[in-house]
Design a protein around this motif. Structure first.
Motif, PDB file in Angstrom:
ATOM      1  N   ARG A   1       0.842  -1.210   0.000  1.00 42.12           N
ATOM      2  CA  ARG A   1       0.000   0.000   0.000  1.00 42.12           C
ATOM      3  C   ARG A   1       0.867   1.247   0.000  1.00 42.12           C
ATOM      4  O   ARG A   1       0.543   2.235  -0.663  1.00 42.12           O
ATOM      5  N   VAL A   2       1.975   1.211   0.724  1.00 43.30           N
ATOM      6  CA  VAL A   2       2.899   2.347   0.759  1.00 43.30           C
ATOM      7  C   VAL A   2       3.508   2.545  -0.623  1.00 43.30           C
ATOM      8  O   VAL A   2       3.602   3.671  -1.125  1.00 43.30           O
ATOM      9  N   THR A   3       3.895   1.451  -1.249  1.00 39.74           N
ATOM     10  CA  THR A   3       4.472   1.521  -2.597  1.00 39.74           C
ATOM     11  C   THR A   3       3.461   2.104  -3.579  1.00 39.74           C
ATOM     12  O   THR A   3       3.807   2.973  -4.391  1.00 39.74           O
ATOM     13  N   ARG A   4       2.208   1.631  -3.520  1.00 43.22           N
ATOM     14  CA  ARG A   4       1.169   2.149  -4.422  1.00 43.22           C
ATOM     15  C   ARG A   4       0.916   3.633  -4.183  1.00 43.22           C
ATOM     16  O   ARG A   4       0.780   4.407  -5.133  1.00 43.22           O
ATOM     17  N   THR A   5       0.870   4.035  -2.929  1.00 46.27           N
ATOM     18  CA  THR A   5       0.625   5.440  -2.601  1.00 46.27           C
ATOM     19  C   THR A   5       1.765   6.322  -3.090  1.00 46.27           C
ATOM     20  O   THR A   5       1.541   7.377  -3.686  1.00 46.27           O
ATOM     21  N   THR A   6       2.982   5.886  -2.851  1.00 47.81           N
ATOM     22  CA  THR A   6       4.145   6.651  -3.312  1.00 47.81           C
ATOM     23  C   THR A   6       4.133   6.775  -4.827  1.00 47.81           C
ATOM     24  O   THR A   6       4.349   7.865  -5.375  1.00 47.81           O
ATOM     25  N   HIS A   7       3.855   5.679  -5.506  1.00 45.09           N
ATOM     26  CA  HIS A   7       3.779   5.695  -6.972  1.00 45.09           C
ATOM     27  C   HIS A   7       2.677   6.649  -7.440  1.00 45.09           C
ATOM     28  O   HIS A   7       2.884   7.441  -8.372  1.00 45.09           O
ATOM     29  N   ALA A   8       1.516   6.590  -6.812  1.00 43.65           N
ATOM     30  CA  ALA A   8       0.402   7.462  -7.205  1.00 43.65           C
ATOM     31  C   ALA A   8       0.765   8.931  -7.013  1.00 43.65           C
ATOM     32  O   ALA A   8       0.456   9.770  -7.876  1.00 43.65           O
ATOM     33  N   LEU A   9       1.413   9.255  -5.910  1.00 43.36           N
ATOM     34  CA  LEU A   9       1.813  10.643  -5.664  1.00 43.36           C
ATOM     35  C   LEU A   9       2.861  11.107  -6.678  1.00 43.36           C
ATOM     36  O   LEU A   9       2.794  12.229  -7.184  1.00 43.36           O
ATOM     37  N   ARG A  10       3.803  10.251  -6.979  1.00 40.69           N
ATOM     38  CA  ARG A  10       4.841  10.622  -7.953  1.00 40.69           C
ATOM     39  C   ARG A  10       4.234  10.828  -9.342  1.00 40.69           C
ATOM     40  O   ARG A  10       4.579  11.777 -10.045  1.00 40.69           O
ATOM     41  N   GLN A  11       3.347   9.940  -9.751  1.00 41.92           N
ATOM     42  CA  GLN A  11       2.719  10.075 -11.068  1.00 41.92           C
ATOM     43  C   GLN A  11       1.840  11.325 -11.122  1.00 41.92           C
ATOM     44  O   GLN A  11       1.825  12.038 -12.123  1.00 41.92           O
TER      45      GLN A  11
ATOM     46  N   ALA B   1      -3.896  12.059  -6.912  1.00 44.10           N
ATOM     47  CA  ALA B   1      -3.278  10.782  -6.548  1.00 44.10           C
ATOM     48  C   ALA B   1      -4.264   9.841  -5.861  1.00 44.10           C
ATOM     49  O   ALA B   1      -3.970   8.654  -5.690  1.00 44.10           O
ATOM     50  N   GLY B   2      -5.409  10.383  -5.439  1.00 46.68           N
ATOM     51  CA  GLY B   2      -6.398   9.554  -4.766  1.00 46.68           C
ATOM     52  C   GLY B   2      -6.030   9.240  -3.324  1.00 46.68           C
ATOM     53  O   GLY B   2      -6.330   8.160  -2.820  1.00 46.68           O
ATOM     54  N   VAL B   3      -5.367  10.196  -2.665  1.00 49.25           N
ATOM     55  CA  VAL B   3      -4.982  10.034  -1.260  1.00 49.25           C
ATOM     56  C   VAL B   3      -5.448  11.263  -0.478  1.00 49.25           C
ATOM     57  O   VAL B   3      -5.854  12.263  -1.056  1.00 49.25           O
ATOM     58  N   THR B   4      -5.346  11.180   0.829  1.00 49.30           N
ATOM     59  CA  THR B   4      -5.700  12.324   1.663  1.00 49.30           C
ATOM     60  C   THR B   4      -4.495  13.259   1.804  1.00 49.30           C
ATOM     61  O   THR B   4      -3.350  12.858   1.574  1.00 49.30           O
ATOM     62  N   ARG B   5      -4.781  14.486   2.210  1.00 47.30           N
ATOM     63  CA  ARG B   5      -3.687  15.422   2.467  1.00 47.30           C
ATOM     64  C   ARG B   5      -2.806  14.906   3.610  1.00 47.30           C
ATOM     65  O   ARG B   5      -1.591  15.058   3.577  1.00 47.30           O
ATOM     66  N   ALA B   6      -3.421  14.276   4.589  1.00 45.81           N
ATOM     67  CA  ALA B   6      -2.647  13.724   5.715  1.00 45.81           C
ATOM     68  C   ALA B   6      -1.668  12.658   5.218  1.00 45.81           C
ATOM     69  O   ALA B   6      -0.515  12.600   5.670  1.00 45.81           O
ATOM     70  N   THR B   7      -2.125  11.827   4.278  1.00 47.11           N
ATOM     71  CA  THR B   7      -1.238  10.809   3.709  1.00 47.11           C
ATOM     72  C   THR B   7      -0.065  11.470   2.997  1.00 47.11           C
ATOM     73  O   THR B   7       1.082  11.041   3.129  1.00 47.11           O
ATOM     74  N   PHE B   8      -0.356  12.532   2.241  1.00 47.35           N
ATOM     75  CA  PHE B   8       0.719  13.259   1.575  1.00 47.35           C
ATOM     76  C   PHE B   8       1.731  13.754   2.612  1.00 47.35           C
ATOM     77  O   PHE B   8       2.939  13.537   2.466  1.00 47.35           O
ATOM     78  N   TYR B   9       1.243  14.418   3.655  1.00 49.45           N
ATOM     79  CA  TYR B   9       2.144  15.003   4.654  1.00 49.45           C
ATOM     80  C   TYR B   9       2.863  13.959   5.496  1.00 49.45           C
ATOM     81  O   TYR B   9       3.884  14.264   6.110  1.00 49.45           O
ATOM     82  N   ASN B  10       2.378  12.728   5.507  1.00 48.79           N
ATOM     83  CA  ASN B  10       3.118  11.656   6.173  1.00 48.79           C
ATOM     84  C   ASN B  10       4.402  11.315   5.429  1.00 48.79           C
ATOM     85  O   ASN B  10       5.315  10.717   6.002  1.00 48.79           O
TER      86      ASN B  10
END
Length: 196
Positions: free
Chosen positions: A8-18, A41-50
């Motif tokens: 999930r971390v890998t997918r989130t990082t990939h989504a943010l980078r893309q 990216a389909g994530v929350t702002r909190a996820t981004f700031y993490n």
């Protein structure tokens, strides 16, 4: 304790980078908000700031990772027997290919005075590369000059050449490669000839 990264971390990082890459291809990174980046990216702002502090952070990760891929290719070519001028030309060409792949990102960054972060990251990357190159040149005929000053000179010079290329539509990629190879100090090629 497992050293595996959670998928999930890998997918989130990939989504943010893309997402940041897509946005930075549309406009300067300085104009990208965390809210729109997180939404794309389909994530929350909190996820981004993490993970990151600003939208520039994941963008620099993407660009730096691509440049590192080029350096690994350079290392493979060196292991295959490429040396001196041929290796230098191939390495510079790989950087030019990188800039072409991300041309919109780099052009937007150059057009916005508030967006020096991308250019500064490019300079930092070239500086790290030059420092590593110079450290491997310890037992060679490297001139007795201050290595940090030399590394900064090389980093800013190469980044400046890229900026000149991107700023002038009449300058071709081959013009950049030719100029960078011609401006490389003679000792750089000599050192590269001896590095394993």
């Amino acid at each position: 304790m497992s050293s595996r990264t959670d998928p999930r971390v890998t997918r989130t990082t990939h989504a943010l980078r893309q997402a940041v890459l897509g946005l930075a291809s549309e406009r300067p990174a300085s104009r990208i908000t965390v809210a729109e980046l997180a939404e794309r990216a389909g994530v929350t702002r909190a996820t981004f700031y993490n993970r990151y502090g600003t939208p520039l952070d994941p963008l620099i990760e993407v660009l730096d990772a691509d440049l590192e891929t080029g350096h690994r290719l350079e290392d493979r070519r060196r292991a295959e027997g490429y040396r001196g001028p041929a290796l230098l030309r191939l390495a510079v060409s790989e950087v030019a290919d990188h800039v072409e792949r991300f041309a919109d990102v780099y052009r937007h960054a150059l057009d916005d005075p508030a967006d020096r972060g991308v250019y500064d990251a490019l300079v930092r990357h070239f500086h790290r590369y030059a420092v590593a190159f110079l450290s491997r040149a310890a037992d060679t005929d490297l001139p007795a000059v201050h290595r940090e000053v030399t590394a900064q000179f090389l980093a800013h010079g190469f980044a400046g050449a890229i900026k000149a290329w991107l700023s002038d539509p009449d300058v071709t990629k081959e013009d950049l490669v030719d100029a960078a190879v011609a401006c490389a100090p003679p000792w750089w090629v000599a050192v590269a000839e001896r590095q394993e």
